[in-house]
Scaffold this motif. Structure first.
Motif, PDB file in Angstrom:
ATOM      1  N   LEU A   4       6.324  -4.490  -3.289  1.00 42.80           N
ATOM      2  CA  LEU A   4       5.521  -5.626  -3.733  1.00 42.80           C
ATOM      3  C   LEU A   4       6.443  -6.742  -4.203  1.00 42.80           C
ATOM      4  CD1 LEU A   4       3.007  -3.539  -5.865  1.00 42.80           C
ATOM      5  CD2 LEU A   4       2.655  -4.410  -3.539  1.00 42.80           C
ATOM      6  N   PRO A   5       6.069  -7.999  -3.968  1.00 40.48           N
ATOM      7  CA  PRO A   5       6.890  -9.098  -4.479  1.00 40.48           C
ATOM      8  C   PRO A   5       6.802  -9.177  -5.999  1.00 40.48           C
ATOM      9  CG  PRO A   5       4.919  -9.949  -3.400  1.00 40.48           C
ATOM     10  CD  PRO A   5       4.914  -8.457  -3.206  1.00 40.48           C
ATOM     11  N   THR A  27      -7.355   3.096  -4.609  1.00 41.45           N
ATOM     12  CA  THR A  27      -6.671   1.800  -4.630  1.00 41.45           C
ATOM     13  C   THR A  27      -5.737   1.712  -5.834  1.00 41.45           C
ATOM     14  OG1 THR A  27      -8.513   0.755  -3.477  1.00 41.45           O
ATOM     15  CG2 THR A  27      -7.016  -0.706  -4.671  1.00 41.45           C
ATOM     16  N   LEU A  28      -6.188   2.188  -6.994  1.00 44.31           N
ATOM     17  CA  LEU A  28      -5.349   2.190  -8.192  1.00 44.31           C
ATOM     18  C   LEU A  28      -4.148   3.116  -7.998  1.00 44.31           C
ATOM     19  CD1 LEU A  28      -4.983   1.216 -11.133  1.00 44.31           C
ATOM     20  CD2 LEU A  28      -6.237   3.293 -11.821  1.00 44.31           C
ATOM     21  N   SER A  29      -4.384   4.278  -7.430  1.00 44.33           N
ATOM     22  CA  SER A  29      -3.284   5.218  -7.174  1.00 44.33           C
ATOM     23  C   SER A  29      -2.266   4.626  -6.219  1.00 44.33           C
ATOM     24  CB  SER A  29      -3.828   6.537  -6.615  1.00 44.33           C
ATOM     25  OG  SER A  29      -4.604   7.189  -7.586  1.00 44.33           O
ATOM     26  N   GLN A  30      -2.737   3.929  -5.199  1.00 37.89           N
ATOM     27  CA  GLN A  30      -1.820   3.297  -4.247  1.00 37.89           C
ATOM     28  C   GLN A  30      -1.035   2.179  -4.907  1.00 37.89           C
ATOM     29  OE1 GLN A  30      -1.218   4.265  -0.887  1.00 37.89           O
ATOM     30  NE2 GLN A  30       0.555   3.018  -1.431  1.00 37.89           N
ATOM     31  N   MET A  35       4.025   0.222  -7.006  1.00 38.21           N
ATOM     32  CA  MET A  35       4.790  -0.309  -8.141  1.00 38.21           C
ATOM     33  C   MET A  35       6.012   0.562  -8.431  1.00 38.21           C
ATOM     34  SD  MET A  35       1.738  -1.602 -10.700  1.00 38.21           S
ATOM     35  CE  MET A  35       2.863  -1.807 -12.076  1.00 38.21           C
ATOM     36  N   ILE A  36       5.852   1.869  -8.340  1.00 37.04           N
ATOM     37  CA  ILE A  36       6.985   2.772  -8.564  1.00 37.04           C
ATOM     38  C   ILE A  36       8.057   2.535  -7.506  1.00 37.04           C
ATOM     39  CG2 ILE A  36       7.700   5.205  -8.488  1.00 37.04           C
ATOM     40  CD1 ILE A  36       4.898   5.793  -9.844  1.00 37.04           C
ATOM     41  N   GLY A  46      11.187  -0.086 -15.491  1.00 34.96           N
ATOM     42  CA  GLY A  46       9.776  -0.288 -15.788  1.00 34.96           C
ATOM     43  C   GLY A  46       9.258  -1.478 -14.992  1.00 34.96           C
ATOM     44  N   LEU A  47       7.955  -1.469 -14.753  1.00 32.76           N
ATOM     45  CA  LEU A  47       7.329  -2.574 -14.028  1.00 32.76           C
ATOM     46  C   LEU A  47       5.856  -2.606 -14.424  1.00 32.76           C
ATOM     47  CD1 LEU A  47       7.835  -4.763 -11.795  1.00 32.76           C
ATOM     48  CD2 LEU A  47       6.966  -3.073 -10.161  1.00 32.76           C
TER      49      LEU A  47
END
Length: 156
Positions: A4-5, A27-30, A35-36, A46-47
């Protein structure tokens, strides 16, 4: 998974207060998985969702992956329960403010409660670099950046 940008300061999304996550679905899991992957690719520890343009109360961390096996953690709707009176001054970096280390004083130990990707509640204590990391990411959810907390004091 997808990279992800990462939004950079002064992007307005970094100053917004993130809204609670209400839907715990695929969708949240994806999003968390992406993000990871993005955090690892950017060599971060962290992000937060606002850093990828989404004003959601979600962040991921892994403070030890550079020294050992990856142990990513996902925090949904995190809340600070308590913080120690003892503080520590550390240098912090931020993926949204590259090449700008900040000296930030934070509580040495904190207790956080949060939900996982299925919506189950958790509570745990954090100390050391992990306490610093969860506080840094929690700040992102409230539109606060490490540059707002920077101290000129020498690290000692």
């Amino acid at each position: 998974m997808a990279l992800l940008p990462i939004r950079r300061h002064p992007d307005a999304v970094l100053r917004a207060t993130a809204r609670p996550v209400a839907l715990f679905d695929a969708t949240l899991s994806q999003l968390a998985a992406d993000m990871i992957e993005t955090m690892y690719h950017a060599t971060g520890r962290g992000l937060a969702a606002p850093q990828v343009g989404l004003p959601l109360r979600l962040f991921v961390t892994d403070v030890r992956w550079r020294e050992g096996d990856p142990e990513p953690k996902v925090f949904v709707n995190p809340e600070l329960v308590s913080a120690s009176d003892e503080t520590v001054l550390r240098e912090e970096g931020c993926l949204s403010i590259p090449d700008t280390p900040c000296r930030v004083r934070r509580p040495a130990r904190v207790v956080l409660k949060w939900q996982d990707l299925q919506g189950a509640g958790h509570e745990a204590a954090f100390e050391g670099i992990e306490a610093t990391c969860v506080q840094h990411e929690l700040d992102h959810l409230d539109g606060v950046l490490c540059i707002d907390r920077h101290e000129e004091e020498n690290l000692a």
